[in-house]
Design a protein around this motif. Sequence first.
Motif, PDB file in Angstrom:
ATOM      1  N   ARG A  71       0.829  -1.205   0.000  1.00 46.10           N
ATOM      2  CA  ARG A  71       0.000   0.000   0.000  1.00 46.10           C
ATOM      3  C   ARG A  71       0.865   1.257   0.000  1.00 46.10           C
ATOM      4  NH1 ARG A  71      -2.651   0.385   5.246  1.00 46.10           N
ATOM      5  NH2 ARG A  71      -0.746   1.478   5.733  1.00 46.10           N
ATOM      6  N   ASP A  72       1.952   1.232   0.751  1.00 44.55           N
ATOM      7  CA  ASP A  72       2.821   2.405   0.849  1.00 44.55           C
ATOM      8  C   ASP A  72       3.687   2.610  -0.390  1.00 44.55           C
ATOM      9  OD1 ASP A  72       1.764   2.859   3.338  1.00 44.55           O
ATOM     10  OD2 ASP A  72       3.455   1.955   4.420  1.00 44.55           O
ATOM     11  N   THR A  73       4.007   1.537  -1.102  1.00 50.56           N
ATOM     12  CA  THR A  73       4.903   1.663  -2.258  1.00 50.56           C
ATOM     13  C   THR A  73       4.154   1.806  -3.577  1.00 50.56           C
ATOM     14  OG1 THR A  73       5.101  -0.746  -2.411  1.00 50.56           O
ATOM     15  CG2 THR A  73       6.799   0.434  -1.164  1.00 50.56           C
ATOM     16  N   ASN A  74       3.055   1.055  -3.749  1.00 53.66           N
ATOM     17  CA  ASN A  74       2.337   1.098  -5.028  1.00 53.66           C
ATOM     18  C   ASN A  74       0.860   0.815  -4.780  1.00 53.66           C
ATOM     19  OD1 ASN A  74       1.315   0.727  -7.619  1.00 53.66           O
ATOM     20  ND2 ASN A  74       3.255  -0.101  -8.363  1.00 53.66           N
ATOM     21  N   ILE A  75       0.079   1.856  -4.705  1.00 55.06           N
ATOM     22  CA  ILE A  75      -1.335   1.735  -4.344  1.00 55.06           C
ATOM     23  C   ILE A  75      -2.134   0.972  -5.400  1.00 55.06           C
ATOM     24  CG2 ILE A  75      -2.042   3.950  -5.317  1.00 55.06           C
ATOM     25  CD1 ILE A  75      -3.280   2.544  -1.972  1.00 55.06           C
ATOM     26  N   ASN A  76      -1.749   1.073  -6.666  1.00 54.67           N
ATOM     27  CA  ASN A  76      -2.489   0.365  -7.719  1.00 54.67           C
ATOM     28  C   ASN A  76      -2.319  -1.144  -7.605  1.00 54.67           C
ATOM     29  OD1 ASN A  76      -3.455   2.754  -8.833  1.00 54.67           O
ATOM     30  ND2 ASN A  76      -1.617   3.012 -10.076  1.00 54.67           N
ATOM     31  N   ARG A  77      -1.096  -1.585  -7.350  1.00 52.48           N
ATOM     32  CA  ARG A  77      -0.860  -3.021  -7.150  1.00 52.48           C
ATOM     33  C   ARG A  77      -1.565  -3.508  -5.883  1.00 52.48           C
ATOM     34  NH1 ARG A  77       5.473  -3.461  -7.417  1.00 52.48           N
ATOM     35  NH2 ARG A  77       5.028  -5.435  -6.401  1.00 52.48           N
ATOM     36  N   TYR A  78      -1.599  -2.674  -4.855  1.00 54.51           N
ATOM     37  CA  TYR A  78      -2.295  -3.007  -3.610  1.00 54.51           C
ATOM     38  C   TYR A  78      -3.781  -3.229  -3.874  1.00 54.51           C
ATOM     39  CZ  TYR A  78      -4.518  -2.094   0.917  1.00 54.51           C
ATOM     40  OH  TYR A  78      -5.296  -2.157   2.042  1.00 54.51           O
ATOM     41  N   ARG A  79      -4.402  -2.291  -4.579  1.00 48.64           N
ATOM     42  CA  ARG A  79      -5.827  -2.416  -4.870  1.00 48.64           C
ATOM     43  C   ARG A  79      -6.118  -3.634  -5.737  1.00 48.64           C
ATOM     44  NH1 ARG A  79      -6.501   3.977  -5.928  1.00 48.64           N
ATOM     45  NH2 ARG A  79      -6.747   4.588  -3.747  1.00 48.64           N
ATOM     46  N   ALA A  80      -5.204  -3.923  -6.673  1.00 50.39           N
ATOM     47  CA  ALA A  80      -5.399  -5.077  -7.556  1.00 50.39           C
ATOM     48  C   ALA A  80      -5.362  -6.386  -6.776  1.00 50.39           C
ATOM     49  CB  ALA A  80      -4.338  -5.076  -8.649  1.00 50.39           C
ATOM     50  N   ILE A  81      -4.410  -6.521  -5.845  1.00 47.25           N
ATOM     51  CA  ILE A  81      -4.300  -7.772  -5.098  1.00 47.25           C
ATOM     52  C   ILE A  81      -5.460  -7.922  -4.114  1.00 47.25           C
ATOM     53  CG2 ILE A  81      -2.797  -6.984  -3.226  1.00 47.25           C
ATOM     54  CD1 ILE A  81      -2.461 -10.323  -5.000  1.00 47.25           C
ATOM     55  N   ILE A  82      -5.911  -6.816  -3.545  1.00 49.79           N
ATOM     56  CA  ILE A  82      -7.071  -6.855  -2.638  1.00 49.79           C
ATOM     57  C   ILE A  82      -8.308  -7.369  -3.394  1.00 49.79           C
ATOM     58  CG2 ILE A  82      -8.700  -5.418  -1.328  1.00 49.79           C
ATOM     59  CD1 ILE A  82      -6.154  -5.869   0.178  1.00 49.79           C
ATOM     60  N   GLU A  83      -8.490  -6.841  -4.590  1.00 45.22           N
ATOM     61  CA  GLU A  83      -9.641  -7.240  -5.393  1.00 45.22           C
ATOM     62  C   GLU A  83      -9.506  -8.688  -5.874  1.00 45.22           C
ATOM     63  OE1 GLU A  83     -11.547  -5.940  -9.637  1.00 45.22           O
ATOM     64  OE2 GLU A  83     -10.815  -4.349  -8.312  1.00 45.22           O
ATOM     65  N   LYS A  84      -8.313  -9.065  -6.285  1.00 47.02           N
ATOM     66  CA  LYS A  84      -8.087 -10.399  -6.836  1.00 47.02           C
ATOM     67  C   LYS A  84      -8.285 -11.498  -5.785  1.00 47.02           C
ATOM     68  CE  LYS A  84      -4.932 -12.243 -10.208  1.00 47.02           C
ATOM     69  NZ  LYS A  84      -3.642 -12.068 -10.854  1.00 47.02           N
ATOM     70  N   LEU A  85      -7.854 -11.237  -4.550  1.00 42.48           N
ATOM     71  CA  LEU A  85      -7.959 -12.239  -3.490  1.00 42.48           C
ATOM     72  C   LEU A  85      -9.220 -12.077  -2.637  1.00 42.48           C
ATOM     73  CD1 LEU A  85      -4.274 -12.337  -2.265  1.00 42.48           C
ATOM     74  CD2 LEU A  85      -5.435 -13.982  -3.732  1.00 42.48           C
ATOM     75  N   HIS A  86     -10.046 -11.088  -2.967  1.00 42.68           N
ATOM     76  CA  HIS A  86     -11.293 -10.827  -2.241  1.00 42.68           C
ATOM     77  C   HIS A  86     -11.040 -10.586  -0.761  1.00 42.68           C
ATOM     78  CE1 HIS A  86     -13.303 -12.015  -5.897  1.00 42.68           C
ATOM     79  NE2 HIS A  86     -12.665 -13.171  -5.870  1.00 42.68           N
ATOM     80  N   LEU A  87     -10.076  -9.731  -0.473  1.00 45.58           N
ATOM     81  CA  LEU A  87      -9.773  -9.354   0.902  1.00 45.58           C
ATOM     82  C   LEU A  87     -10.483  -8.041   1.231  1.00 45.58           C
ATOM     83  CD1 LEU A  87      -5.930 -10.012   0.900  1.00 45.58           C
ATOM     84  CD2 LEU A  87      -7.737 -11.513   1.748  1.00 45.58           C
ATOM     85  N   ARG A  88     -10.639  -7.759   2.485  1.00 47.12           N
ATOM     86  CA  ARG A  88     -11.229  -6.504   2.974  1.00 47.12           C
ATOM     87  C   ARG A  88     -12.631  -6.283   2.435  1.00 47.12           C
ATOM     88  NH1 ARG A  88      -6.090  -3.782   3.857  1.00 47.12           N
ATOM     89  NH2 ARG A  88      -5.227  -5.277   5.307  1.00 47.12           N
ATOM     90  N   GLY A  89     -13.477  -7.262   2.643  1.00 46.47           N
ATOM     91  CA  GLY A  89     -14.663  -7.037   2.007  1.00 46.47           C
ATOM     92  C   GLY A  89     -15.992  -7.111   2.463  1.00 46.47           C
TER      93      GLY A  89
END
Length: 89
Positions: A71-89
Motif C-alpha cells: 500500500r505504501d509503495t504502489n497503491i495500484n498493485r495493492y488495490r489489484a491484489i485486494i480485489e483479486k484475493l477478495h480481501l477486505r470485504g
Amino acid sequence: MSKLDSKTKISIIEQHAKKENTGLPEVQIAFLTEEINIISKHIQKNKKDFISKRSLHKKVSQRRSHLEYLRDTNINRYRAIIEKLHLRG
C-alpha cells in the motif's frame, strides 16, 4: 497442515508473479492467504488446537505487513491484489 504443496505453489506463482519472481509482495500475500485459509478450516474442526491458532495469528500478521508495504509503495498493485484475493470485504 499449513504447508502448501508444490502444485498449489506453482498455480499461485502463475497467477500472481511476473516472470516467476516469487519474492513479489503479491505472491507472498497469495501464499499467506492460502495458508490462512487452510489453517482456518483446520481450526474450525479442532477448536482447542491453540498452536494452530497462534500460527494463524502469525500468518495474518505477516500478510498485514506485506499489504501495508505494498500500500505504501504502489497503491495500484495493492488495490489489484485486494480485489483479486477478495480481501477486505
